[in-house]
Design an enzyme around this catalytic site. Structure first.
Site, PDB file in Angstrom:
ATOM      1  N   LYS A  19     -13.044   3.545   3.014  1.00 27.46           N
ATOM      2  CA  LYS A  19     -11.944   3.007   2.197  1.00 27.46           C
ATOM      3  C   LYS A  19     -12.514   1.807   1.441  1.00 27.46           C
ATOM      4  CE  LYS A  19      -7.070   1.603   2.551  1.00 27.46           C
ATOM      5  NZ  LYS A  19      -5.995   1.144   3.469  1.00 27.46           N
ATOM      6  N   GLU A  61       0.817  -1.229   0.000  1.00 32.91           N
ATOM      7  CA  GLU A  61       0.000   0.000   0.000  1.00 32.91           C
ATOM      8  C   GLU A  61       0.846   1.272   0.000  1.00 32.91           C
ATOM      9  OE1 GLU A  61      -2.580  -1.344   3.482  1.00 32.91           O
ATOM     10  OE2 GLU A  61      -4.075  -0.555   2.090  1.00 32.91           O
TER      11      GLU A  61
HETATM   12  N1  LIG Z   1      -9.042  -0.044  12.026  1.00 28.16           N
HETATM   13  C1  LIG Z   1      -8.264  -0.201  10.913  1.00 28.16           C
HETATM   14  N2  LIG Z   1      -8.027  -1.439  10.464  1.00 28.16           N
HETATM   15  C2  LIG Z   1      -7.259  -1.590   9.384  1.00 28.16           C
HETATM   16  C3  LIG Z   1      -6.724  -0.480   8.688  1.00 28.16           C
HETATM   17  C4  LIG Z   1      -7.003   0.806   9.194  1.00 28.16           C
HETATM   18  O1  LIG Z   1      -6.564   1.839   8.666  1.00 28.16           O
HETATM   19  N3  LIG Z   1      -7.780   0.906  10.316  1.00 28.16           N
HETATM   20  N4  LIG Z   1      -5.971  -0.680   7.565  1.00 28.16           N
HETATM   21  C5  LIG Z   1      -5.744  -1.866   7.075  1.00 28.16           C
HETATM   22  C6  LIG Z   1      -5.036  -2.050   5.805  1.00 28.16           C
HETATM   23  O2  LIG Z   1      -4.339  -0.905   5.400  1.00 28.16           O
HETATM   24  C7  LIG Z   1      -6.081  -2.488   4.778  1.00 28.16           C
HETATM   25  O3  LIG Z   1      -6.927  -1.382   4.455  1.00 28.16           O
HETATM   26  C8  LIG Z   1      -5.513  -3.078   3.504  1.00 28.16           C
HETATM   27  O4  LIG Z   1      -6.554  -3.631   2.747  1.00 28.16           O
HETATM   28  C9  LIG Z   1      -6.212  -3.102   7.748  1.00 28.16           C
HETATM   29  N5  LIG Z   1      -7.010  -2.831   8.914  1.00 28.16           N
END
Ligand SMILES: Nc1nc2c(c(=O)[nH]1)N=C([C@H](O)[C@@H](O)CO)CN2
Length: 117
Positions: free
Chosen positions: A98, A21
């Site tokens: 997202k 990422e």
């Molecule tokens: N609470 C969150 N959990 C996750 C995040 C986040 O930003 N906040 N990010 C990820 C990874 O970047 C994911 O988006 C990749 O697909 C995983 N969990």
């Protein structure tokens, strides 16, 4: 207090926890509800007295493009703080989606409320 809102504002950012990422850009969508006293703008018909949603959206877009974070929580917190500070917004509810993060989910994200109405 009145509300000025922006729904599904699309921005592109480098964001994520995983290594892959760090070298891609991903779409994020913001829903913003911002408390503001609209009466002075309405009375005078003057954009300078309004919470200009165009200016807010441009600023959020610029911030998202210029900054790299791992967590959407961090992006949400930082964007809420900058809107409150730079646009004199006393209360904000910010939802950050997202949508590409989980293939089996339509969208996911975080929602925060900051400040006092
Ligand atoms: N609470 C969150 N959990 C996750 C995040 C986040 O930003 N906040 N990010 C990820 C990874 O970047 C994911 O988006 C990749 O697909 C995983 N969990």
């Amino acid at each position: 207090m009145d509300i000025v809102f922006i729904k599904q504002l699309e921005v592109i950012s480098t964001i994520g926890v995983y290594n892959w990422e760090k070298s891609v850009q991903q779409k994020l969508y913001f829903d913003l509800e911002m408390a503001f006293d609209n009466k002075p703008a309405a009375k005078s018909d003057d954009i300078n007295l309004a919470l200009n949603y165009f200016s807010v959206s441009e600023r959020v877009n610029k911030f998202a493009q210029e900054n790299v974070f791992e967590l959407i929580e961090t992006m949400a917190e930082r964007v809420a703080a900058l809107i409150m500070e730079e646009f004199s917004v006393p209360w904000i509810k910010l939802t950050l989606h997202k949508p590409g993060a989980l293939p089996k989910a339509q969208s996911l994200g975080v929602q925060i409320e900051r400040g006092v109405k």
